[in-house]
Motif scaffolding. Sequence first.
Motif, PDB file in Angstrom:
ATOM      1  N   VAL A  18     -70.736  31.938  13.027  1.00 20.44           N
ATOM      2  CA  VAL A  18     -70.225  30.572  12.931  1.00 20.44           C
ATOM      3  C   VAL A  18     -69.785  30.066  14.295  1.00 20.44           C
ATOM      4  O   VAL A  18     -70.027  28.902  14.654  1.00 20.44           O
ATOM      5  CB  VAL A  18     -69.067  30.500  11.910  1.00 20.44           C
ATOM      6  N   ALA A  19     -69.148  30.934  15.096  1.00 19.08           N
ATOM      7  CA  ALA A  19     -68.726  30.536  16.438  1.00 19.08           C
ATOM      8  C   ALA A  19     -69.932  30.133  17.288  1.00 19.08           C
ATOM      9  O   ALA A  19     -69.887  29.152  18.029  1.00 19.08           O
ATOM     10  CB  ALA A  19     -67.969  31.671  17.111  1.00 19.08           C
ATOM     11  N   ALA A  20     -71.028  30.878  17.168  1.00 13.24           N
ATOM     12  CA  ALA A  20     -72.238  30.538  17.913  1.00 13.24           C
ATOM     13  C   ALA A  20     -72.814  29.214  17.425  1.00 13.24           C
ATOM     14  O   ALA A  20     -73.222  28.361  18.229  1.00 13.24           O
ATOM     15  CB  ALA A  20     -73.271  31.650  17.760  1.00 13.24           C
ATOM     16  N   THR A  21     -72.833  29.009  16.110  1.00 11.15           N
ATOM     17  CA  THR A  21     -73.357  27.763  15.546  1.00 11.15           C
ATOM     18  C   THR A  21     -72.528  26.569  15.995  1.00 11.15           C
ATOM     19  O   THR A  21     -73.074  25.515  16.350  1.00 11.15           O
ATOM     20  CB  THR A  21     -73.379  27.854  14.013  1.00 11.15           C
ATOM     21  N   ASP A  22     -71.204  26.710  16.005  1.00  9.32           N
ATOM     22  CA  ASP A  22     -70.320  25.630  16.442  1.00  9.32           C
ATOM     23  C   ASP A  22     -70.558  25.269  17.905  1.00  9.32           C
ATOM     24  O   ASP A  22     -70.319  24.127  18.321  1.00  9.32           O
ATOM     25  CB  ASP A  22     -68.856  26.021  16.242  1.00  9.32           C
ATOM     26  N   ALA A  23     -71.041  26.245  18.697  1.00  9.45           N
ATOM     27  CA  ALA A  23     -71.314  25.992  20.116  1.00  9.45           C
ATOM     28  C   ALA A  23     -72.776  25.600  20.346  1.00  9.45           C
ATOM     29  O   ALA A  23     -73.222  25.510  21.490  1.00  9.45           O
ATOM     30  CB  ALA A  23     -70.980  27.238  20.927  1.00  9.45           C
ATOM     31  N   ASP A  24     -73.503  25.325  19.241  1.00  7.66           N
ATOM     32  CA  ASP A  24     -74.918  24.946  19.311  1.00  7.66           C
ATOM     33  C   ASP A  24     -75.760  26.027  19.997  1.00  7.66           C
ATOM     34  O   ASP A  24     -76.698  25.731  20.754  1.00  7.66           O
ATOM     35  CB  ASP A  24     -75.093  23.607  20.052  1.00  7.66           C
ATOM     36  N   LEU A  75     -79.586  37.072  26.843  1.00  8.11           N
ATOM     37  CA  LEU A  75     -79.719  37.318  25.407  1.00  8.11           C
ATOM     38  C   LEU A  75     -78.372  37.075  24.737  1.00  8.11           C
ATOM     39  O   LEU A  75     -77.329  37.413  25.302  1.00  8.11           O
ATOM     40  CB  LEU A  75     -80.157  38.774  25.172  1.00  8.11           C
ATOM     41  N   LEU A  76     -78.409  36.497  23.538  1.00  5.68           N
ATOM     42  CA  LEU A  76     -77.189  36.281  22.748  1.00  5.68           C
ATOM     43  C   LEU A  76     -77.278  37.085  21.463  1.00  5.68           C
ATOM     44  O   LEU A  76     -78.233  36.944  20.691  1.00  5.68           O
ATOM     45  CB  LEU A  76     -77.015  34.803  22.417  1.00  5.68           C
ATOM     46  N   ALA A  77     -76.275  37.930  21.238  1.00  4.46           N
ATOM     47  CA  ALA A  77     -76.212  38.727  20.010  1.00  4.46           C
ATOM     48  C   ALA A  77     -74.920  38.417  19.282  1.00  4.46           C
ATOM     49  O   ALA A  77     -73.877  38.186  19.908  1.00  4.46           O
ATOM     50  CB  ALA A  77     -76.281  40.212  20.330  1.00  4.46           C
ATOM     51  N   VAL A  78     -74.987  38.391  17.959  1.00  2.00           N
ATOM     52  CA  VAL A  78     -73.783  38.161  17.155  1.00  2.00           C
ATOM     53  C   VAL A  78     -73.654  39.274  16.130  1.00  2.00           C
ATOM     54  O   VAL A  78     -74.650  39.814  15.647  1.00  2.00           O
ATOM     55  CB  VAL A  78     -73.816  36.790  16.445  1.00  2.00           C
ATOM     56  N   ALA A  79     -72.401  39.600  15.809  1.00  3.02           N
ATOM     57  CA  ALA A  79     -72.123  40.620  14.788  1.00  3.02           C
ATOM     58  C   ALA A  79     -70.968  40.120  13.941  1.00  3.02           C
ATOM     59  O   ALA A  79     -69.847  39.983  14.431  1.00  3.02           O
ATOM     60  CB  ALA A  79     -71.785  41.951  15.444  1.00  3.02           C
ATOM     61  N   GLY A  80     -71.251  39.823  12.691  1.00  4.43           N
ATOM     62  CA  GLY A  80     -70.211  39.328  11.795  1.00  4.43           C
ATOM     63  C   GLY A  80     -70.344  37.835  11.545  1.00  4.43           C
ATOM     64  O   GLY A  80     -70.842  37.081  12.391  1.00  4.43           O
ATOM     65  N   ALA A 101     -68.742  40.995  26.199  1.00  2.00           N
ATOM     66  CA  ALA A 101     -68.380  40.980  24.782  1.00  2.00           C
ATOM     67  C   ALA A 101     -67.226  40.024  24.541  1.00  2.00           C
ATOM     68  O   ALA A 101     -66.225  40.046  25.264  1.00  2.00           O
ATOM     69  CB  ALA A 101     -68.006  42.387  24.329  1.00  2.00           C
ATOM     70  N   VAL A 102     -67.386  39.185  23.546  1.00  6.94           N
ATOM     71  CA  VAL A 102     -66.335  38.261  23.134  1.00  6.94           C
ATOM     72  C   VAL A 102     -65.880  38.679  21.749  1.00  6.94           C
ATOM     73  O   VAL A 102     -66.676  38.697  20.804  1.00  6.94           O
ATOM     74  CB  VAL A 102     -66.829  36.802  23.113  1.00  6.94           C
ATOM     75  N   SER A 103     -64.601  39.020  21.633  1.00 10.03           N
ATOM     76  CA  SER A 103     -64.054  39.427  20.340  1.00 10.03           C
ATOM     77  C   SER A 103     -63.650  38.182  19.559  1.00 10.03           C
ATOM     78  O   SER A 103     -62.788  37.415  19.994  1.00 10.03           O
ATOM     79  CB  SER A 103     -62.849  40.347  20.536  1.00 10.03           C
ATOM     80  N   ILE A 104     -64.294  37.981  18.416  1.00 12.89           N
ATOM     81  CA  ILE A 104     -63.992  36.827  17.557  1.00 12.89           C
ATOM     82  C   ILE A 104     -63.004  37.288  16.476  1.00 12.89           C
ATOM     83  O   ILE A 104     -63.300  38.231  15.751  1.00 12.89           O
ATOM     84  CB  ILE A 104     -65.267  36.269  16.897  1.00 12.89           C
ATOM     85  N   PRO A 105     -61.841  36.644  16.365  1.00 13.89           N
ATOM     86  CA  PRO A 105     -60.851  37.087  15.382  1.00 13.89           C
ATOM     87  C   PRO A 105     -61.405  37.085  13.957  1.00 13.89           C
ATOM     88  O   PRO A 105     -62.301  36.297  13.620  1.00 13.89           O
ATOM     89  CB  PRO A 105     -59.719  36.062  15.532  1.00 13.89           C
ATOM     90  N   HIS A 106     -60.886  37.991  13.153  1.00  9.98           N
ATOM     91  CA  HIS A 106     -61.203  37.999  11.737  1.00  9.98           C
ATOM     92  C   HIS A 106     -60.754  36.681  11.122  1.00  9.98           C
ATOM     93  O   HIS A 106     -59.836  36.024  11.623  1.00  9.98           O
ATOM     94  CB  HIS A 106     -60.505  39.189  11.061  1.00  9.98           C
ATOM     95  N   VAL A 107     -61.395  36.288  10.035  1.00 12.33           N
ATOM     96  CA  VAL A 107     -61.083  35.010   9.407  1.00 12.33           C
ATOM     97  C   VAL A 107     -59.600  34.905   9.043  1.00 12.33           C
ATOM     98  O   VAL A 107     -59.000  33.822   9.084  1.00 12.33           O
ATOM     99  CB  VAL A 107     -61.991  34.790   8.168  1.00 12.33           C
ATOM    100  N   GLY A 111     -60.365  33.291  12.747  1.00 10.13           N
ATOM    101  CA  GLY A 111     -61.821  33.322  12.806  1.00 10.13           C
ATOM    102  C   GLY A 111     -62.399  32.482  13.922  1.00 10.13           C
ATOM    103  O   GLY A 111     -61.838  32.379  15.024  1.00 10.13           O
ATOM    104  N   SER A 112     -63.521  31.838  13.645  1.00 10.38           N
ATOM    105  CA  SER A 112     -64.247  31.069  14.651  1.00 10.38           C
ATOM    106  C   SER A 112     -63.466  29.845  15.126  1.00 10.38           C
ATOM    107  O   SER A 112     -63.740  29.314  16.209  1.00 10.38           O
ATOM    108  CB  SER A 112     -65.600  30.614  14.084  1.00 10.38           C
ATOM    109  N   ARG A 113     -62.483  29.398  14.342  1.00 13.21           N
ATOM    110  CA  ARG A 113     -61.710  28.204  14.714  1.00 13.21           C
ATOM    111  C   ARG A 113     -60.875  28.412  15.970  1.00 13.21           C
ATOM    112  O   ARG A 113     -60.442  27.450  16.605  1.00 13.21           O
ATOM    113  CB  ARG A 113     -60.801  27.784  13.542  1.00 13.21           C
ATOM    114  N   THR A 114     -60.649  29.664  16.331  1.00 13.53           N
ATOM    115  CA  THR A 114     -59.826  29.935  17.523  1.00 13.53           C
ATOM    116  C   THR A 114     -60.655  29.980  18.802  1.00 13.53           C
ATOM    117  O   THR A 114     -60.093  30.149  19.888  1.00 13.53           O
ATOM    118  CB  THR A 114     -59.110  31.295  17.357  1.00 13.53           C
ATOM    119  N   VAL A 115     -61.968  29.842  18.684  1.00 12.87           N
ATOM    120  CA  VAL A 115     -62.859  30.026  19.831  1.00 12.87           C
ATOM    121  C   VAL A 115     -63.219  28.671  20.452  1.00 12.87           C
ATOM    122  O   VAL A 115     -63.465  27.687  19.746  1.00 12.87           O
ATOM    123  CB  VAL A 115     -64.141  30.769  19.395  1.00 12.87           C
ATOM    124  N   ASP A 116     -63.258  28.631  21.778  1.00 17.48           N
ATOM    125  CA  ASP A 116     -63.627  27.432  22.518  1.00 17.48           C
ATOM    126  C   ASP A 116     -65.154  27.363  22.642  1.00 17.48           C
ATOM    127  O   ASP A 116     -65.753  28.166  23.372  1.00 17.48           O
ATOM    128  CB  ASP A 116     -62.982  27.465  23.903  1.00 17.48           C
TER     129      ASP A 116
END
Length: 271
Positions: A211-217, A201-206, A173-179, A183-188
């Motif tokens: 957006v973090a997943a999209t930014d990582a293609d 499998l890749l699952a997203v919630a929120g 589990a990767v905790s993505i900060p709230h906006v 938010g997603s800008r803090t994720v590598d």
Amino acid sequence: MADHAAESEEFGVLRSKRNATRYQILVEIAERQPAVNQREVADAIGITAQAVSDYLGDLIEQDYVEKHGRGRYEVTKEGVDWLISQTEELRGFIQHVSEDVIGQVEVETAIATTDVAEGETVSLTMRDGVLRAMAGDTGGATAVAVTDADAGGDVGITNFQGVVEYDLGTVTAVSIPHVRDGGSRTVDPDRLRELAADHDLLAVAGVEALVAATDADLEPDVRFGSAAAVQEAATKGLDVLLLATATRLSAHTDELREGNVSYEVVDAAEE
């Protein structure tokens, strides 16, 4: 007066054709009383009018029915009590059939890895989170096919024997900060791609997680109902990468703990 309770236990509706007919006649009388046409009762349950007359005489003698004149009958309290006792027995039998008999004749669905014929014994395995069935009984878990299937098709199976052996999946589990916290800008994104490569499998919630997943293609496999989906996928042997907005992470970890699924929370923040 006869001991009706003892008679019910010894000669229940399911054990006596006579009592089954008495039961049907009492029900018909209760529905039609006080004006009861014996021919209509006979037609309703499939016996002769003379047989109805004979059974009525017996029911009157047993104090289950009172006669108030020509063609006028009424079920007594004793008759109602007897109907209730027989109905309870029928209800218990139906419950036994539905839960203990039919419930055991459970049919599951698997993917056939070979051609399978109805009635054939198959060996079961779990791969990619899906049950697989192969013709033959060489495996540690077997079943019997209830449908024909070509290789690659779906096949119904029942009469399970043995245990399908496979390793439970794990969840990262990767905790993505709230906006409000970046938010997603803090994720590598590179870190997310590395993690995704090691998972099934890749699952997203929120929204931040999406957006973090999209930014990582990365294309999520699960976007909705992710808590239950992640838990189920792991119990079927899949390793899951979960990207969850911080406010939603606890709901997922609670579900995983309840399902005894192993998980870890990792950091994917930008350096």
